[in-house]
Design an enzyme around this catalytic site. Structure first.
Site, PDB file in Angstrom:
ATOM      1  N   HIS A   1      30.727  61.900  67.302  1.00  0.00           N
ATOM      2  CA  HIS A   1      31.389  63.147  67.593  1.00  0.00           C
ATOM      3  C   HIS A   1      30.732  64.204  66.983  1.00  0.00           C
ATOM      4  O   HIS A   1      30.278  65.390  67.141  1.00  0.00           O
ATOM      5  CB  HIS A   1      32.602  63.343  67.232  1.00  0.00           C
ATOM      6  CG  HIS A   1      33.296  64.449  67.726  1.00  0.00           C
ATOM      7  ND1 HIS A   1      33.545  65.027  68.851  1.00  0.00           N
ATOM      8  CD2 HIS A   1      34.398  65.067  66.906  1.00  0.00           C
ATOM      9  CE1 HIS A   1      34.139  66.117  69.009  1.00  0.00           C
ATOM     10  NE2 HIS A   1      34.607  66.170  67.692  1.00  0.00           N
TER      11      HIS A   1
ATOM     12  N   HIS B   1      41.659  73.592  65.751  1.00  0.00           N
ATOM     13  CA  HIS B   1      40.479  72.927  66.454  1.00  0.00           C
ATOM     14  C   HIS B   1      40.539  72.358  67.893  1.00  0.00           C
ATOM     15  O   HIS B   1      39.644  72.598  68.552  1.00  0.00           O
ATOM     16  CB  HIS B   1      40.286  71.645  65.350  1.00  0.00           C
ATOM     17  CG  HIS B   1      38.728  71.059  65.800  1.00  0.00           C
ATOM     18  ND1 HIS B   1      37.719  71.762  65.817  1.00  0.00           N
ATOM     19  CD2 HIS B   1      38.445  69.807  65.949  1.00  0.00           C
ATOM     20  CE1 HIS B   1      36.535  71.079  65.957  1.00  0.00           C
ATOM     21  NE2 HIS B   1      37.143  69.807  66.237  1.00  0.00           N
TER      22      HIS B   1
ATOM     23  N   HIS C   1      43.997  62.077  80.187  1.00  0.00           N
ATOM     24  CA  HIS C   1      45.016  63.139  80.274  1.00  0.00           C
ATOM     25  C   HIS C   1      44.518  64.241  79.385  1.00  0.00           C
ATOM     26  O   HIS C   1      44.982  65.274  79.948  1.00  0.00           O
ATOM     27  CB  HIS C   1      46.260  62.468  79.728  1.00  0.00           C
ATOM     28  CG  HIS C   1      47.512  63.313  79.793  1.00  0.00           C
ATOM     29  ND1 HIS C   1      48.065  63.744  80.895  1.00  0.00           N
ATOM     30  CD2 HIS C   1      48.418  63.676  78.837  1.00  0.00           C
ATOM     31  CE1 HIS C   1      48.990  64.485  80.538  1.00  0.00           C
ATOM     32  NE2 HIS C   1      49.364  64.489  79.242  1.00  0.00           N
TER      33      HIS C   1
ATOM     34  N   HIS D   1      56.903  69.250  74.458  1.00  0.00           N
ATOM     35  CA  HIS D   1      55.559  69.058  75.167  1.00  0.00           C
ATOM     36  C   HIS D   1      55.983  68.997  76.614  1.00  0.00           C
ATOM     37  O   HIS D   1      55.286  69.652  77.495  1.00  0.00           O
ATOM     38  CB  HIS D   1      54.689  68.203  74.744  1.00  0.00           C
ATOM     39  CG  HIS D   1      53.412  67.827  75.280  1.00  0.00           C
ATOM     40  ND1 HIS D   1      53.034  66.753  75.781  1.00  0.00           N
ATOM     41  CD2 HIS D   1      52.596  68.766  75.707  1.00  0.00           C
ATOM     42  CE1 HIS D   1      51.788  66.736  76.451  1.00  0.00           C
ATOM     43  NE2 HIS D   1      51.370  68.115  76.237  1.00  0.00           N
TER      44      HIS D   1
ATOM     45  N   GLU E   1      57.756  65.450  71.585  1.00  0.00           N
ATOM     46  CA  GLU E   1      57.637  64.982  72.612  1.00  0.00           C
ATOM     47  C   GLU E   1      58.228  65.443  73.833  1.00  0.00           C
ATOM     48  O   GLU E   1      57.621  65.960  74.716  1.00  0.00           O
ATOM     49  CB  GLU E   1      57.709  63.443  72.763  1.00  0.00           C
ATOM     50  CG  GLU E   1      57.467  62.981  73.978  1.00  0.00           C
ATOM     51  CD  GLU E   1      56.166  62.483  74.690  1.00  0.00           C
ATOM     52  OE1 GLU E   1      56.012  62.198  75.680  1.00  0.00           O
ATOM     53  OE2 GLU E   1      55.119  62.987  73.875  1.00  0.00           O
TER      54      GLU E   1
END
Length: 368
Positions: free
Chosen positions: A266, A327, A151, A90, A87
């Protein structure tokens, strides 16, 4: 002797400097997206329960004293060092990106007399503030799916805007001439914009799938849970955007039928994207002529094939971390390659439309 005008030379240097800066920022934006995917996939989205620090510290608490103090501050979320670092890494990367974007906007304003674009860098700087706010709400609202999805889309938007800015700057820095007229490609622009829209919608579906932890709802291909179309899917529950704020959404709150509905949607979206681009790219390829779009068309096709392959590998291999992160990265790659193709096509000179002669012209010709 041919000498370029001094003002033109200064302008070229300004464009080149800004292009390098924008390209570096776009590269970092892609890394931030990948780091965000990594953080989410290792279930570290709430590795630090506060923002922008971690348990009130600038870094993840490491010493026994710091951990004890952090646990006292947040008794409901004890420190897990292995979850805190993804976290915070990032956040560090996102913070660095923000500083680069603000610097880019400031540099553009300072050198506006050289003719560099100022509106787009300023808009990106304003957008990054909104994106940072969504990053904060992602944590403070405990991974509420609506905020997480927005986000994620904001990250892709930031990357797209920085890449588009880079395209414009490098073109001006290099003085790239316009390609020759290719009348056979007239009329493709709306279809290319439609392709971009489809990719964005598919990315949004992927973001909603990730935010609700629905990627593992189907673990077989081409069927789902042994059925081509599971009968117990609950689309109303799966796409309920009125989920309340408050619960901890780490791991998801939807029941299995809702997650299956998201996963299958999806998949259907992927089929639509593949079918649309198969027709569009084939038509462009047959009419490309001397337009110079060959590499752009092949790039979109190659990224699309790779992205579909990674999506299938995610299901069959049960979401291995490297494949899942790749991906996400190639989702960004598909969007950027499609934007690049549309941008290259946009620069093609369009064949002027021939207007039918009006009555006045006809009458004038008759009286000559």
């Amino acid at each position: 002797m041919n000498l370029s005008h001094p003002t033109e030379s200064v302008s070229r240097r300004a464009y080149r400097t800004m292009a390098i800066w924008a390209t570096a920022a776009a590269t970092l934006a892609l890394m931030v997206i990948m780091l965000g995917a990594w953080t989410r996939l290792v279930h570290a989205g709430l590795g630090c329960p506060d923002w922008p620090g971690c348990y009130g510290f600038l870094t993840v608490p490491q010493s026994d004293h710091s951990i004890a103090l952090a646990n006292a501050r947040f008794p409901d979320t004890p420190v897990i060092v292995e979850k805190g670092w993804p976290e915070m890494i990032h956040r560090y990367a996102a913070g660095t990106l923000g500083l680069m974007v603000f610097g880019l906007a400031g540099w553009a304003i300072r050198h506006r007399k050289a003719g560099v674009p100022m509106a787009l860098p300023s808009f990106i700087a304003a957008f990054i503030v909104v994106q940072a706010a969504f990053g904060m709400w992602t944590v403070t609202l405990k991974l509420w799916p609506q905020v997480v999805t927005l986000h994620l889309l904001g990250g892709f938007t930031t990357l797209s805007l920085l890449t588009l800015l880079s395209f414009r700057l490098w073109r001006r820095a290099r003085g790239t001439p316009r390609p020759p007229e290719t009348p056979a490609l007239n009329g493709f622009r709306p279809w290319l914009y439609g392709g971009i829209l489809l990719v964005v919608l598919q990315i949004a579906l992927g973001a909603w799938t990730a935010a609700n932890y629905a990627a593992v709802a189907c673990v077989d291909l081409p069927t789902c849970q042994g059925e081509w179309w599971p009968e117990d899917m609950d689309f109303r529950h799966g796409f309920d955007v009125t989920q309340q704020v408050g619960p901890n959404y780490l791991g998801g709150q939807l029941h299995a039928n809702g997650r299956t509905a998201i996963h299958m949607t999806h998949r259907m979206g992927a089929l639509v994207v593949v079918g649309y681009f198969a027709l569009l790219l084939s038509a462009l390829w047959m009419r490309r002529g001397q337009s110079g779009l060959d590499r752009s068309i092949l790039l979109v096709a190659g990224v699309l094939v790779a992205q579909v392959t990674l999506g299938m590998a995610n299901v069959l291999l049960h979401i291995p971390l490297p494949v899942a992160v790749a991906h996400n990265a190639l989702g960004a790659g598909l969007l950027l390659s499609t934007i690049h193709l549309a941008w290259r096509h946009h620069r093609l000179p369009e064949q002027p439309r021939v207007r039918a002669p009006g009555p006045a012209i006809i009458n004038r010709g008759a009286t000559v």
